[in-house]
Design a protein around this motif. Structure first.
Motif, PDB file in Angstrom:
ATOM      1  N   VAL A 297       0.663  -1.238   0.137  1.00  0.00           N
ATOM      2  CA  VAL A 297       0.359   0.173   0.140  1.00  0.00           C
ATOM      3  C   VAL A 297       0.938   1.568   0.173  1.00  0.00           C
ATOM      4  CG1 VAL A 297      -2.153  -1.163   1.170  1.00  0.00           C
ATOM      5  CG2 VAL A 297      -0.193   0.032   2.479  1.00  0.00           C
ATOM      6  N   SER A 298       0.111   2.289  -0.653  1.00  0.00           N
ATOM      7  CA  SER A 298       1.164   3.351   0.002  1.00  0.00           C
ATOM      8  C   SER A 298      -0.474   4.349   0.307  1.00  0.00           C
ATOM      9  CB  SER A 298       0.854   4.297  -1.407  1.00  0.00           C
ATOM     10  OG  SER A 298       1.780   5.525  -1.389  1.00  0.00           O
ATOM     11  N   LEU A 299       0.442   5.157   1.826  1.00  0.00           N
ATOM     12  CA  LEU A 299       0.045   5.447   2.453  1.00  0.00           C
ATOM     13  C   LEU A 299      -0.202   6.979   2.674  1.00  0.00           C
ATOM     14  CD1 LEU A 299      -2.657   5.157   4.936  1.00  0.00           C
ATOM     15  CD2 LEU A 299      -0.182   5.258   6.283  1.00  0.00           C
ATOM     16  N   PRO A 300      -0.648   8.127   2.040  1.00  0.00           N
ATOM     17  CA  PRO A 300      -0.651   9.609   2.066  1.00  0.00           C
ATOM     18  C   PRO A 300       0.040  10.149   2.769  1.00  0.00           C
ATOM     19  CG  PRO A 300      -3.176   8.849   0.996  1.00  0.00           C
ATOM     20  CD  PRO A 300      -2.491   7.586   1.436  1.00  0.00           C
ATOM     21  N   ALA A 301       1.331  11.038   2.950  1.00  0.00           N
ATOM     22  CA  ALA A 301       1.858  12.294   3.663  1.00  0.00           C
ATOM     23  C   ALA A 301       0.303  13.241   4.575  1.00  0.00           C
ATOM     24  CB  ALA A 301       2.685  12.206   3.816  1.00  0.00           C
ATOM     25  N   GLY A 302       0.277  13.053   5.519  1.00  0.00           N
ATOM     26  CA  GLY A 302      -0.118  14.363   6.733  1.00  0.00           C
ATOM     27  C   GLY A 302      -1.823  13.626   6.446  1.00  0.00           C
ATOM     28  N   GLY A 303      -2.364  14.615   7.430  1.00  0.00           N
ATOM     29  CA  GLY A 303      -4.056  13.990   7.835  1.00  0.00           C
ATOM     30  C   GLY A 303      -3.512  12.630   8.378  1.00  0.00           C
ATOM     31  N   ARG A 304      -2.873  12.183   9.196  1.00  0.00           N
ATOM     32  CA  ARG A 304      -3.560  10.901   9.346  1.00  0.00           C
ATOM     33  C   ARG A 304      -3.146  11.041  11.533  1.00  0.00           C
ATOM     34  NH1 ARG A 304       1.683   8.033   6.746  1.00  0.00           N
ATOM     35  NH2 ARG A 304       3.142   9.552   7.831  1.00  0.00           N
ATOM     36  N   LEU A 305      -4.402  10.630  11.981  1.00  0.00           N
ATOM     37  CA  LEU A 305      -4.945  10.943  13.167  1.00  0.00           C
ATOM     38  C   LEU A 305      -5.097   9.167  13.010  1.00  0.00           C
ATOM     39  CD1 LEU A 305      -6.678  13.478  12.457  1.00  0.00           C
ATOM     40  CD2 LEU A 305      -4.671  13.880  13.652  1.00  0.00           C
ATOM     41  N   LEU A 306      -4.931   9.332  15.165  1.00  0.00           N
ATOM     42  CA  LEU A 306      -5.263   8.188  15.643  1.00  0.00           C
ATOM     43  C   LEU A 306      -7.482   8.430  16.113  1.00  0.00           C
ATOM     44  CD1 LEU A 306      -4.226   5.590  17.203  1.00  0.00           C
ATOM     45  CD2 LEU A 306      -3.845   6.477  19.491  1.00  0.00           C
ATOM     46  N   ALA A 307      -7.751   8.076  15.281  1.00  0.00           N
ATOM     47  CA  ALA A 307      -9.123   7.613  15.729  1.00  0.00           C
ATOM     48  C   ALA A 307      -9.245   7.835  17.501  1.00  0.00           C
ATOM     49  CB  ALA A 307     -10.046   6.873  15.098  1.00  0.00           C
ATOM     50  N   SER A 308     -10.340   9.471  17.464  1.00  0.00           N
ATOM     51  CA  SER A 308     -10.144   9.444  19.061  1.00  0.00           C
ATOM     52  C   SER A 308     -11.058   8.556  19.592  1.00  0.00           C
ATOM     53  CB  SER A 308     -11.059  10.615  19.660  1.00  0.00           C
ATOM     54  OG  SER A 308     -12.227  11.006  18.829  1.00  0.00           O
ATOM     55  N   GLU A 309     -12.561   8.058  19.258  1.00  0.00           N
ATOM     56  CA  GLU A 309     -12.642   6.497  20.085  1.00  0.00           C
ATOM     57  C   GLU A 309     -11.683   5.601  20.069  1.00  0.00           C
ATOM     58  OE1 GLU A 309     -14.067   6.347  15.502  1.00  0.00           O
ATOM     59  OE2 GLU A 309     -13.691   7.388  17.406  1.00  0.00           O
ATOM     60  N   SER A 310     -10.719   5.896  19.586  1.00  0.00           N
ATOM     61  CA  SER A 310      -9.869   4.363  20.030  1.00  0.00           C
ATOM     62  C   SER A 310      -8.757   4.619  21.089  1.00  0.00           C
ATOM     63  CB  SER A 310      -8.369   4.128  19.141  1.00  0.00           C
ATOM     64  OG  SER A 310      -9.193   4.078  17.612  1.00  0.00           O
ATOM     65  N   LEU A 311      -8.610   6.139  22.110  1.00  0.00           N
ATOM     66  CA  LEU A 311      -7.450   6.040  22.812  1.00  0.00           C
ATOM     67  C   LEU A 311      -7.940   5.590  23.637  1.00  0.00           C
ATOM     68  CD1 LEU A 311      -7.354  10.131  21.891  1.00  0.00           C
ATOM     69  CD2 LEU A 311      -5.713   8.603  21.576  1.00  0.00           C
ATOM     70  N   PRO A 312      -8.993   5.616  24.387  1.00  0.00           N
ATOM     71  CA  PRO A 312      -9.490   4.866  26.022  1.00  0.00           C
ATOM     72  C   PRO A 312      -9.237   3.048  25.818  1.00  0.00           C
ATOM     73  CG  PRO A 312     -11.480   5.897  25.173  1.00  0.00           C
ATOM     74  CD  PRO A 312     -10.730   5.396  23.847  1.00  0.00           C
ATOM     75  N   TYR A 313      -9.071   2.617  24.353  1.00  0.00           N
ATOM     76  CA  TYR A 313      -8.225   1.214  24.588  1.00  0.00           C
ATOM     77  C   TYR A 313      -6.761   1.275  23.975  1.00  0.00           C
ATOM     78  CZ  TYR A 313     -13.748   0.391  22.952  1.00  0.00           C
ATOM     79  OH  TYR A 313     -14.882   0.499  23.577  1.00  0.00           O
ATOM     80  N   VAL A 314      -6.789   2.173  23.128  1.00  0.00           N
ATOM     81  CA  VAL A 314      -4.739   2.472  23.954  1.00  0.00           C
ATOM     82  C   VAL A 314      -4.488   2.045  25.111  1.00  0.00           C
ATOM     83  CG1 VAL A 314      -3.125   4.021  23.178  1.00  0.00           C
ATOM     84  CG2 VAL A 314      -4.774   3.946  21.810  1.00  0.00           C
ATOM     85  N   GLU A 315      -5.356   3.305  25.788  1.00  0.00           N
ATOM     86  CA  GLU A 315      -4.422   3.494  26.825  1.00  0.00           C
ATOM     87  C   GLU A 315      -4.906   1.880  27.521  1.00  0.00           C
ATOM     88  OE1 GLU A 315      -3.039   5.799  28.775  1.00  0.00           O
ATOM     89  OE2 GLU A 315      -3.495   7.359  26.695  1.00  0.00           O
ATOM     90  N   LYS A 316      -5.869   1.356  27.752  1.00  0.00           N
ATOM     91  CA  LYS A 316      -6.252  -0.283  28.125  1.00  0.00           C
ATOM     92  C   LYS A 316      -5.320  -0.907  28.100  1.00  0.00           C
ATOM     93  CE  LYS A 316     -11.038   0.398  28.597  1.00  0.00           C
ATOM     94  NZ  LYS A 316     -12.376   0.166  28.659  1.00  0.00           N
ATOM     95  N   VAL A 317      -5.248  -1.293  26.695  1.00  0.00           N
ATOM     96  CA  VAL A 317      -3.933  -1.932  25.684  1.00  0.00           C
ATOM     97  C   VAL A 317      -2.261  -1.763  26.486  1.00  0.00           C
ATOM     98  CG1 VAL A 317      -2.439  -2.601  24.234  1.00  0.00           C
ATOM     99  CG2 VAL A 317      -5.285  -2.209  24.009  1.00  0.00           C
ATOM    100  N   PHE A 318      -2.161  -0.096  26.887  1.00  0.00           N
ATOM    101  CA  PHE A 318      -1.083  -0.044  27.010  1.00  0.00           C
ATOM    102  C   PHE A 318      -1.064  -0.652  28.672  1.00  0.00           C
ATOM    103  CE2 PHE A 318       0.257   3.625  24.527  1.00  0.00           C
ATOM    104  CZ  PHE A 318       0.662   2.710  23.100  1.00  0.00           C
ATOM    105  N   ALA A 319      -1.779  -0.713  29.684  1.00  0.00           N
ATOM    106  CA  ALA A 319      -1.856  -1.526  30.175  1.00  0.00           C
ATOM    107  C   ALA A 319      -1.992  -2.500  31.066  1.00  0.00           C
ATOM    108  CB  ALA A 319      -3.172  -0.220  31.223  1.00  0.00           C
TER     109      ALA A 319
END
Length: 329
Positions: A148-170
């Motif tokens: 794949v070719s993922l364009p530069a810029g505009g790449r954001l972590l979806a806000s709804e993912s943030l709570p799960y990121v913290e739980k995975v890290f924990a």
């Protein structure tokens, strides 16, 4: 997310959607459960497949769930089924059944097919919990790959993912470069042919899949020229072995159950007709269930393979440029 104990109501609500995945599992269970003892591994809050098996005429259903809150809710869910479903709290690898199951249903299929530990978990069920002629739902799961070719810029972590990121890290005990899935029309980013790099068949007529494995695939670039930024890995699920069975493609199909994993690599210029040699290696992690992955890609324009390593319990944090971009602090 499925590899870690981070499920909540938002996740379970998504599982309840009547999408392609839901229809395929429902049809397979309706055709297999009648008169048989059924084992449902990872039944979840709503005991979806346990309820479906009971309504399809299963002799009895044993529904196993490791998360205490979900197991408690599952018991409430099945309370009106006349005692035909028994919910067991714990890991399937640590429980016993009073009688062996003739059908085993599971949805421990990851965004990378083997990521939720299906190989080791189902091998244990085959040895201890199921009959020798057990029917397996799903019948086959695969991981496919494409450049794949993922364009530069505009790449954001979806806000709804943030709570799960913290739980995975924990759950792991520290931050690390966790696997990332692409939202939106990910198939539009593909710049090569696609090929399977993992194929796991669950069938009493065949030996169980090996816990560790290595596969290779050749991808052919099918655009004039592009800047390859990585690979996509995604699951395809054949829910049963019947010729009429639905096969779910998580990249192009109508399902919210899975999403394609983006494998970031050093950007590389490629041209139409170039061949990319992909090596995909799976090895059981230190917990004895979930795999670690190592992927290497050899392209004509590079002297050394491009590599990506992703251990279940986490590797280096900020090793990837994409992770440094998404997690600046």
């Amino acid at each position: 997310m499925g590899e870690y104990p981070v499920y909540d109501d938002g996740v379970y609500d998504a599982f309840d959607v009547r999408d392609e995945r839901f229809r395929a599992y429902s049809e397979a269970i309706a055709g297999a459960a009648a008169g048989r003892v059924v084992l449902d591994i990872g039944t979840g809050r709503d005991a979806l497949w346990a309820v479906a098996a009971a309504r399809a005429g299963a002799a009895h259903v044993y529904a196993v769930e490791r998360q205490p809150d979900a197991a408690a809710q599952a018991r409430r869910t099945v309370s009106g089924l006349g005692g035909r479903v028994t919910v067991i709290e714990g890991l399937s690898t640590a429980v016993d059944l009073p009688t062996r199951a003739g059908v085993c249903v599971s949805e421990i299929v990851g965004n990378i097919a083997s990521a939720e530990g299906a190989v080791t978990v189902l091998a244990d069920a085959r040895q201890r919990l199921c009959t020798t002629d057990c029917l397996w739902i799903p019948f086959r799961v695969q991981t496919w790959a494409a450049a794949v070719s993922l364009p530069a810029g505009g790449r954001l972590l979806a806000s709804e993912s943030l709570p799960y990121v913290e739980k995975v890290f924990a759950a792991v005990g520290r931050p690390f470069d966790l696997r990332l899935c692409l939202g939106g029309p990910a198939a539009d980013l593909v710049i090569s042919s696609a090929a399977p790099v993992e194929s796991l068949v669950f069938d009493h007529r065949r030996p169980p899949p090996d816990a560790d494995g290595t596969a290779t695939a050749r991808l052919t670039v099918d655009v004039d020229s592009a800047r390859m930024t990585g690979l996509l890995l995604w699951s395809r699920i054949a829910v049963s072995s019947a010729a009429s069975s639905r096969e779910i493609d998580s990249l192009t199909g109508d399902t919210r159950g899975w999403a394609p994993v983006y494998v970031p690599l050093d950007p590389t210029e490629i041209r139409s007709g170039d061949h990319l040699e992909v090596t995909f290696h799976r090895r059981t992690s230190d917990d004895g269930i979930h795999p670690d992955y190592h992927v290497s890609v050899l392209a004509p324009s590079v002297e050394e393979p491009l590599v990506w390593s992703s251990p279940h319990h986490g590797g280096v944090f900020h090793e990837s440029a994409l992770h440094r971009e998404l997690f600046p602090s």
